[in-house]
Design an enzyme around this catalytic site. Sequence first.
Site, mmCIF file in Angstrom:
data_model
loop_
_atom_site.group_PDB
_atom_site.id
_atom_site.type_symbol
_atom_site.label_atom_id
_atom_site.label_comp_id
_atom_site.label_asym_id
_atom_site.label_seq_id
_atom_site.Cartn_x
_atom_site.Cartn_y
_atom_site.Cartn_z
ATOM 1 N N HIS A 1 0.354 -31.527 13.266
ATOM 2 C CA HIS A 1 1.146 -31.668 12.036
ATOM 3 C C HIS A 1 0.411 -31.111 10.806
ATOM 4 O O HIS A 1 0.968 -31.101 9.722
ATOM 5 C CB HIS A 1 1.572 -33.129 11.809
ATOM 6 C CG HIS A 1 0.478 -34.118 12.004
ATOM 7 N ND1 HIS A 1 0.606 -35.231 12.792
ATOM 8 C CD2 HIS A 1 -0.790 -34.166 11.525
ATOM 9 C CE1 HIS A 1 -0.516 -35.926 12.784
ATOM 10 N NE2 HIS A 1 -1.377 -35.294 12.016
HETATM 11 C C1 LIG Z 1 -6.158 -36.282 11.483
HETATM 12 S S1 LIG Z 1 -7.750 -36.162 12.201
HETATM 13 C C2 LIG Z 1 -7.321 -36.455 13.897
HETATM 14 C C3 LIG Z 1 -8.447 -37.060 14.616
HETATM 15 C C4 LIG Z 1 -8.181 -37.635 15.998
HETATM 16 N N1 LIG Z 1 -7.922 -36.578 16.950
HETATM 17 C C5 LIG Z 1 -7.084 -38.669 15.985
HETATM 18 O O1 LIG Z 1 -6.121 -38.541 16.738
HETATM 19 O O2 LIG Z 1 -7.164 -39.645 15.220
HETATM 20 C C6 LIG Z 1 -8.083 -34.452 12.151
HETATM 21 C C7 LIG Z 1 -9.451 -34.066 12.692
HETATM 22 O O3 LIG Z 1 -9.444 -32.654 12.832
HETATM 23 C C8 LIG Z 1 -10.670 -32.141 12.413
HETATM 24 N N2 LIG Z 1 -10.427 -30.739 12.047
HETATM 25 C C9 LIG Z 1 -9.541 -30.291 11.131
HETATM 26 N N3 LIG Z 1 -9.537 -28.948 11.109
HETATM 27 C C10 LIG Z 1 -10.423 -28.555 12.048
HETATM 28 C C11 LIG Z 1 -10.863 -27.268 12.513
HETATM 29 N N4 LIG Z 1 -10.350 -26.138 12.006
HETATM 30 N N5 LIG Z 1 -11.774 -27.228 13.489
HETATM 31 C C12 LIG Z 1 -12.296 -28.366 14.009
HETATM 32 N N6 LIG Z 1 -11.915 -29.618 13.628
HETATM 33 C C13 LIG Z 1 -10.995 -29.686 12.662
HETATM 34 C C14 LIG Z 1 -11.076 -33.031 11.277
HETATM 35 O O4 LIG Z 1 -12.464 -32.975 11.008
HETATM 36 C C15 LIG Z 1 -10.609 -34.387 11.783
HETATM 37 O O5 LIG Z 1 -11.624 -35.024 12.487
#
Ligand SMILES: C[S@@+](CC[C@H](N)C(=O)[O-])C[C@H]1O[C@@H](n2cnc3c(N)ncnc32)[C@H](O)[C@@H]1O
Length: 343
Positions: free
Chosen positions: A248
Amino acid sequence: MTETEPTTVTAKKLHEIMRGYVKTALLRTAIELNIFDGIGDRTVDADGLARALGVDARALRITLDSLAAIGLLRTVDGKYALPVDGGKFLLSSSPTFFGPSLKLGASDWEWDAQKRLTEAVRKGGAVMDSHALTPEFDYWEDFAENTTWFNNGAAELMAEQLLPWAKDRDSVDVLDVACSHGYYGVNLAKAEPKARVWGVDWPNVLPITAKNYERNGISDRFSGIPGDMFSVPLGGPYDVVMITNVLHHFSADTSTNLLRRLFDALKPGGRIAVTGHTFVEGERPEDKPLPYLFSQIMLVMTDEGETHSTKTYERMFTDAGFVNPQIFTAEKAMHTVFTADKA
Ligand SMILES: C[S@@+](CC[C@H](N)C(=O)[O-])C[C@H]1O[C@@H](n2cnc3c(N)ncnc32)[C@H](O)[C@@H]1O
């Protein structure tokens, strides 16, 4: 679509919406001042509690009355007590304490971002200097530290779907993309001893993931892959790829491109597991507000993110090459679980 009662607007409703931020401030302050812990299972008077908390007595009385007015306290003969069963969410000793969630949902960042919603709507996306797409955004450290029990329902539901399927496989190598706290991989690995998990996230987040694996006694089955999920070498091939509560952040096209990359990281016969908020196309926001209000948060956090419909999820899976898309929901899970297979 069926015709239903027209939406009515009253001055009272507008006042309530207009001052919604007062409720946010009250909850934040009650947690920050340890008001609920200070009351505990007792019935207390404002002056005594003010002395115990070291705050101004008149201001605390006003705050306690306001907390009672919004249902977060109960008044008993001019004194104050927690609502019936309130301790489950309001006391810091409870495993389902809600306090940590406020560091996200009522954080300065989210509050400041919503203050600039008008700009975000004009522009079409995030206007803050740092946001969800910024590498090593510090909000994601808070997210990994403080997204506690309320992810567990969906993590359990996902494990329940994967476990019978994984049981007879020779290996259960899992790639958990954007793993954050790591609960989805932890839940699977605790129940399936063959499971080994590789978690992708930014380098500032992965030490928190590693700590959670350590806390669960399975750090020997976790490895971090620090970097950008769109470009970092993913290793593999894997039996399972998870990507939870992330798609999302992006448009359906960008999500589909990411899913193609994850498809390539899977073994033939492998499975992808996804979670997210969703809605069924044709459903009305009036009838099921949460996924739409979640989109509003994505609007200020990202450039092109929004809640995807179930149909969009299915299309993204099939466009990325997956077959057999399935959807699972459960009362205990705030998020929907999707799975699909690599033929
Ligand atoms: C909304 S959290 C979701 C975390 C977990 N998977 C959950 O379901 O609760 C988004 C995660 O994506 C990571 N993230 C966002 N963009 C990213 C990218 N381009 N590469 C690696 N990690 C990323 C953030 O650091 C964060 O930990």
